[in-house]
Design a protein around this motif. Structure first.
Motif: not given
Ligand SMILES: Nc1ncnc2c1ncn2[C@@H]1O[C@H](COP(=O)(O)OP(=O)(O)OP(=O)(O)O)[C@@H](O)[C@H]1O
Ligand SMILES: [Mg+2]
Lengths: 259, 271
Positions: B168, B172, A76, B162, A74, A78-79, A81-85, B164-165, A143-144
């Motif tokens: 995710t 996956f 998202f 978070d 997926i 709200d991209y 907040r989806s990637l790991f910082p 959403q983390h 990533r997807a």
């Protein structure tokens, strides 16, 4: 491959999905358009097994979705907040590939290739917070794509990128869908885009959402940003989708939120 | 080139500007103690001379440390780090378990509230009665005293990941180990580090208390011994040493934190 019947969902007493039925065949790219806040993300999250809908049925490959499906990715809405910082872009893309049984080097190669596809060949070592919103969005698309799911759900995936990049990404998604036989459900606010990328366009009504139209897009398999958009059929479909999204002639005041 | 030069000159001047209070304090302290001429308040020069004599006049091969310095500091530092690291391991382990399981949290929350409410210094007599005099009781005091900020911050941090983390990770198909190592722990790391830093300064305090009350050696014991023997420069030397130690520990930890949490500082600056 995906069969949704009479899907209903309410947040508390607030009904969001009001009997949505649709189906997507294997290898098909279906775009979903609808007014802002009508429940598009809710629909996607139900398919992904992230929320349990209040009613109705979702079948994926013939089996009801009661947990997160195996072979699904997926992008998202709200991209950011989806990637790991705490990880670089390349690691963000590579991490899910462990499940694919690739060794470290192959994961890295696949990640770099996917980043290259979305035009970020040089950004692999960057952290998400070092990138613009559009770049983060592309990393999350990469990533997807690298994950090679059989079903890819995209929630307004091109909202933060410039027009040129957007066209490139649209073409990329079309290529990937054709090459890898991926089934894609793509949500968008952009009526042109929904017609350009879709094999079919599904239009949702204003909240609570139902399917107001399911249009076949007869533009052939290969599309071109300039030529396709000039075809009579394209122009006709675009006008029709536009009318439907505005709820026909009766609710012409509904304005689409543009990103 | 000249730009770089002026820049570095400027930063040196700025650093000096911040440090000027230190020599001024020392000079005022020196003058005040000399004119007062009280044995309990030796001048800083006398304290430093005494510190040099007992601890820092050793051979260069030992970094100038005397045998007495190794005897006094070695065991203390070992207890300090041993206790702190054990508390860190336990705190992060238990905290993560509680943070990830609301069932466990329901069971353990009352116990935690009770445990953290006990003032740590009161633990010394308790552990002295329970365990052997010396290192076991001291270690137990430190571990039990400093685990709370680590535990509570870990719970807080692992609960605050978070949504959403986590989604995710589910989408996956991350394994439990992957979810912990790649998502939950990194996300909780800023909170955990804040807890660890607080615990480190607490550990130093508890170390001294434990050594004063139940010690047979170490810097806290030396402090008590010097005070009882009216060796005031020695006693002040211990105090200065503790101050320096606290400062050094905190600086070293900040350095580590800056490395490990570079992403967090970056992410915060851009948001
Ligand atoms: N977790 C939630 N709890 C309560 N209400 C929610 C929740 N998520 C969404 N909603 C509400 O449900 C409705 C539909 O939300 P949804 O995000 O599915 O819409 P959308 O079509 O994706 O909107 P947009 O085009 O702005 O992305 C909105 O009114 C929203 O306020
Ligand atoms: Mg949405």
């Amino acid at each position: 491959m995906l069969e949704i019947t009479e899907l209903v969902h309410s947040y508390g007493s607030h009904r969001v999905l009001d009997g949505v039925s649709l189906s997507v065949a294997e290898g098909e790219l279906v775009s979903v358009v609808g007014p802002s806040g009508c429940g598009k993300s809710t629909l996607l999250r139900s398919i992904a097994g992230l929320i349990r809908p209040s009613g109705g049925q979702i079948l994926l490959g013939g089996r009801p979705v009661d947990q997160i499906p195996d072979n699904l990715a997926i992008v998202f809405q709200d991209y950011s907040r989806s990637l790991f910082p705490w990880m670089t872009a390349a690691n963000n893309v590579a991490l899910p590939l462990r499940r694919r049984g690739l060794d470290r080097r192959r994961r890295r190669e696949a990640a770099m290739a996917a980043l290259d596809q979305v035009g970020l060949a040089d950004a692999g070592g960057k952290y998400p917070w070092e990138m613009s919103g559009g770049m983060q969005q592309r990393v999350s698309i990469a990533r997807a794509l690298a994950y090679r799911p059989s079903l890819l759900l995209m929630d307004e995936p091109f909202g933060s990128v410039d027009a040129q990049t957007r066209e490139d990404l649209e073409d990329l998604v079309l290529r990937v869908c054709a090459h890898h036989g991926m089934t894609i459900l793509l949500i968008t606010h952009d009526i042109d885009e929904s017609v350009y990328v879709g094999d079919r366009v599904i239009v949702l009504t204003r909240s609570p959402a139902r399917v107001s139209a399911d249009l076949k897009v007869d533009l052939g398999a290969s599309r071109d940003q300039i030529a396709t958009r000039q075809l009579d059929e394209f122009v006709r479909l675009r006008a029709e989708v536009g009318r439907l999204v505005r709820g026909g002639s009766t609710t012409a005041t509904t304005v689409l939120e543009q990103h | 080139m000249t730009h770089v030069a002026t820049h570095s000159v400027r930063s040196v001047i700025r650093a000096l500007g911040r440090l000027w209070l230190v020599p001024v304090t020392l000079v005022v302290w020196e003058i005040a103690t000399r004119s007062a001429a009280q044995p309990f308040f030796p001048p800083p020069s006398a304290i430093l001379a005494r510190m040099h004599e007992i601890w820092f006049s050793g051979p260069a091969s030992h970094l100038l440390l005397t045998d007495k310095a190794l005897d006094d500091f070695g065991p203390s530092l070992a207890r300090l780090f041993g206790g702190w690291l054990a508390a860190a391991a336990l705190g992060v382990l238990i905290g993560t378990a509680i943070g990830c399981s609301s069932r466990l949290a329901d069971y353990l929350d009352p116990l935690i509230e009770l445990g953290r409410a006990v003032p740590p210094p009161l633990l010394v007599p308790f552990f002295l009665a329970l365990l052997k005099l010396g290192t076991p009781a001291q270690l137990a005091t430190i571990v039990f005293g400093v685990i709370w900020p680590i535990l509570l911050n870990t719970i807080d941090g692992t609960r605050g990941v978070d949504r959403q983390h986590l989604e995710t990770a589910r989408i996956f198909g991350f394994s439990t180990a992957q979810r912990l190592r790649q998502v939950i722990l990194p996300a909780a790391m800023p909170k955990i580090f804040a807890g660890l830093r607080l615990a480190l300064s607490l550990a130093l305090i508890l170390l001294v208390i434990a050594e004063i009350f139940g010690g047979t050696g170490g810097i806290g014991y030396q402090l008590l011994y010097a005070q009882r023997s009216y060796l005031y420069p020695d006693m002040w030397g211990c105090l200065v040493m503790l101050g320096l130690l606290g400062y050094l520990l905190n600086s070293a930890f900040l350095l580590l934190e800056r490395r490990v949490l570079a992403w967090h500082r970056g992410a915060r600056q851009t948001n």
